[in-house]
Design a protein around this motif. Structure first.
Motif, PDB file in Angstrom:
ATOM      1  N   ALA A 326      37.767  44.539  46.532  1.00 46.66           N
ATOM      2  CA  ALA A 326      37.354  43.455  47.427  1.00 46.66           C
ATOM      3  C   ALA A 326      35.974  42.947  47.012  1.00 46.66           C
ATOM      4  O   ALA A 326      35.056  43.737  46.771  1.00 46.66           O
ATOM      5  CB  ALA A 326      37.326  43.940  48.869  1.00 46.66           C
ATOM      6  N   VAL A 327      35.834  41.619  46.937  1.00 40.93           N
ATOM      7  CA  VAL A 327      34.577  41.012  46.496  1.00 40.93           C
ATOM      8  C   VAL A 327      33.435  41.397  47.426  1.00 40.93           C
ATOM      9  O   VAL A 327      32.332  41.750  46.970  1.00 40.93           O
ATOM     10  CB  VAL A 327      34.715  39.482  46.420  1.00 40.93           C
ATOM     11  CG1 VAL A 327      33.361  38.828  46.161  1.00 40.93           C
ATOM     12  CG2 VAL A 327      35.685  39.096  45.311  1.00 40.93           C
ATOM     13  N   GLU A 328      33.660  41.338  48.736  1.00 40.24           N
ATOM     14  CA  GLU A 328      32.593  41.637  49.692  1.00 40.24           C
ATOM     15  C   GLU A 328      32.116  43.080  49.577  1.00 40.24           C
ATOM     16  O   GLU A 328      30.919  43.365  49.685  1.00 40.24           O
ATOM     17  CB  GLU A 328      33.074  41.351  51.121  1.00 40.24           C
ATOM     18  CG  GLU A 328      33.093  39.878  51.490  1.00 40.24           C
ATOM     19  CD  GLU A 328      31.716  39.222  51.380  1.00 40.24           C
ATOM     20  OE1 GLU A 328      30.697  39.899  51.620  1.00 40.24           O
ATOM     21  OE2 GLU A 328      31.668  38.027  51.040  1.00 40.24           O
ATOM     22  N   ALA A 329      33.054  44.000  49.349  1.00 44.98           N
ATOM     23  CA  ALA A 329      32.676  45.409  49.202  1.00 44.98           C
ATOM     24  C   ALA A 329      31.816  45.599  47.959  1.00 44.98           C
ATOM     25  O   ALA A 329      30.808  46.319  47.979  1.00 44.98           O
ATOM     26  CB  ALA A 329      33.930  46.280  49.128  1.00 44.98           C
ATOM     27  N   TYR A 330      32.205  44.941  46.879  1.00 45.42           N
ATOM     28  CA  TYR A 330      31.427  45.023  45.636  1.00 45.42           C
ATOM     29  C   TYR A 330      30.039  44.425  45.833  1.00 45.42           C
ATOM     30  O   TYR A 330      29.031  45.014  45.428  1.00 45.42           O
ATOM     31  CB  TYR A 330      32.166  44.270  44.522  1.00 45.42           C
ATOM     32  CG  TYR A 330      31.434  44.234  43.204  1.00 45.42           C
ATOM     33  CD1 TYR A 330      31.678  45.203  42.224  1.00 45.42           C
ATOM     34  CD2 TYR A 330      30.492  43.240  42.915  1.00 45.42           C
ATOM     35  CE1 TYR A 330      31.003  45.180  41.012  1.00 45.42           C
ATOM     36  CE2 TYR A 330      29.818  43.210  41.719  1.00 45.42           C
ATOM     37  CZ  TYR A 330      30.078  44.182  40.762  1.00 45.42           C
ATOM     38  OH  TYR A 330      29.397  44.148  39.570  1.00 45.42           O
TER      39      TYR A 330
END
Length: 393
Positions: A326-330
């Protein structure tokens, strides 16, 4: 290539009826092909002379099997107008719908040409092999023509395997080359998967070189690895003196060979299997605010950016986030701790694909212990000292 392919097919399927088709631009290669086929009593009527990219010699034809060894890294500027017109006007109805690579290297154009010739899966499907250099694996960032072509291949689950060949295999070049095995009739076990095989060590030296061709290889090991469709390693055995005494292929689940007395066994990967999505990533653009003289963020005064921080182009950065994450987690984990005021410009996010072949097969070998190196240096120094004293005497 066509003659050898026919011999192989008939040998393995004696009742098969094989029809040969081909196209060649080089006049000498074209003449040699037809002469070879005539000597063997084969039909040469479907061997066409001309440029494959600008003038398809077999329009509308679909094939069961295909193979190609196109020129490596050759520009296609002379046929650019025709190729771009087909791409823009016909899209996926033509041969070059997925995208266009940079003009300096037309390798992927030949791959797309073969894609367009595949028999539909509902009619039995097709499989082909094409020899390419390393650049089609990774050249071009997200959104580029090369990346879009790789994306099309992997998202449509068309690549079965990529095999790294030994260097010095071809008459005109000694560079590293790769065989791409592409099919629209994958067996169930291979669905959604891509197998990478490192066959760069499967070679023996030729008695006499032919130009840059100095090596030959046996396909037996490659056939075994491809057929097994399992992760595998090569075990190299060394005796107590550090001399290589044997090699074995160890398929996943098999026990590695016994270590020679006083020696050691080194393992390196030969066959690896990945999900197609593991080669995809999202390229995200990281923005940070421009600051005024007091160190406060400058806000936009009009339009859709009114009241929002103005981005400082000098602080702009990019990150590649694996598709499986997930982009937000990264972003929260990798960016926020270092730049709390940063944000992602969603309008610039692109999806890309690359196949970093060598990275997956790299095996780190730790350096020798410093004490061991120091001992060797002292031994050499003492030996040199004795020699100098002998000369002085």
């Amino acid at each position: 290539m066509l003659s050898v392919a026919e011999e192989y097919l008939v040998e393995h399927s004696p009742g098969a009826r094989v029809s040969l088709f081909g196209q060649e631009l080089n006049p000498e290669s074209y003449a040699i092909c037809k002469a070879d086929m005539l000597i063997k009593g084969q039909d040469v009527g479907a061997i066409v002379f001309g440029n494959t990219l600008s003038d398809d010699g077999h329009p509308g034809r679909k094939f069961d099997y295909m193979l190609s060894n196109p020129p490596f890294g050759v520009e296609w500027k002379k046929v650019e107008k025709v190729v771009r017109a087909e791409h823009e006007q016909q899209g996926h109805s033509g041969r070059f719908g997925p995208g266009l690579p940079r003009v300096s290297d037309g390798s992927l154009l030949f791959l797309m040409h073969l894609l367009s010739k595949m028999r539909p899966a509902k009619e039995g499907g097709s499989r082909f092999g094409i020899v390419l250099n390393g650049s089609p694996l990774f050249t071009g960032g997200a959104g580029s023509g090369e990346s879009e072509i790789r994306r099309y291949l992997l998202e449509n689950d068309l690549v079965e395997a990529i095999v790294a060949l030994p260097t010095d295999m071809f008459y005109n070049t000694g560079i590293a080359t790769y065989v791409w095995i592409v099919s629209n009739r994958k067996p169930a076990a291979r669905k959604g998967k891509l197998q990478l095989i490192d066959a760069s060590g499967f070679w023996h030296k030729m008695p006499k070189s032919l130009g840059s061709k100095r090596r030959k290889m046996s396909s037996d090991h490659v056939t075994r690895l491809f057929g097994a469709f399992q992760p595998a390693q090569q075990a190299t055995l060394f005796d107590a003196g550090g001399k290589e005494v044997g090699r074995e292929i160890v398929v996943e689940g098999d026990a590695p060979p016994a270590v020679p007395a006083g020696g050691k066994v080194k393992l390196r990967p030969l066959s690896l299997i990945f999900d197609n999505t593991e080669f995809g990533y999202r390229s995200i653009t990281i923005e940070r605010p421009a600051l005024d003289d007091q160190g406060r963020p400058i806000l936009g005064q009009k339009g859709k950016n009114k009241g929002k921080p103005v981005a400082d182009s000098a602080l702009r950065d990019a990150e590649n986030v694996p598709l499986n994450e997930a982009v937000e987690a990264y972003f929260t984990r990798e960016v926020k701790p270092h730049a709390p005021d940063a944000w992602i410009d969603e309008t610039k996010t692109k999806v890309g694909y690359e196949i970093p072949f060598n990275r997956h097969f790299y095996v780190f070998e730790p350096p020798r212990d410093l004490a061991e190196i120091d001992a060797d240096l002292r031994e050499v120094t003492d030996r040199i000292k004795v020699m100098i004293e002998g000369l002085a005497a």
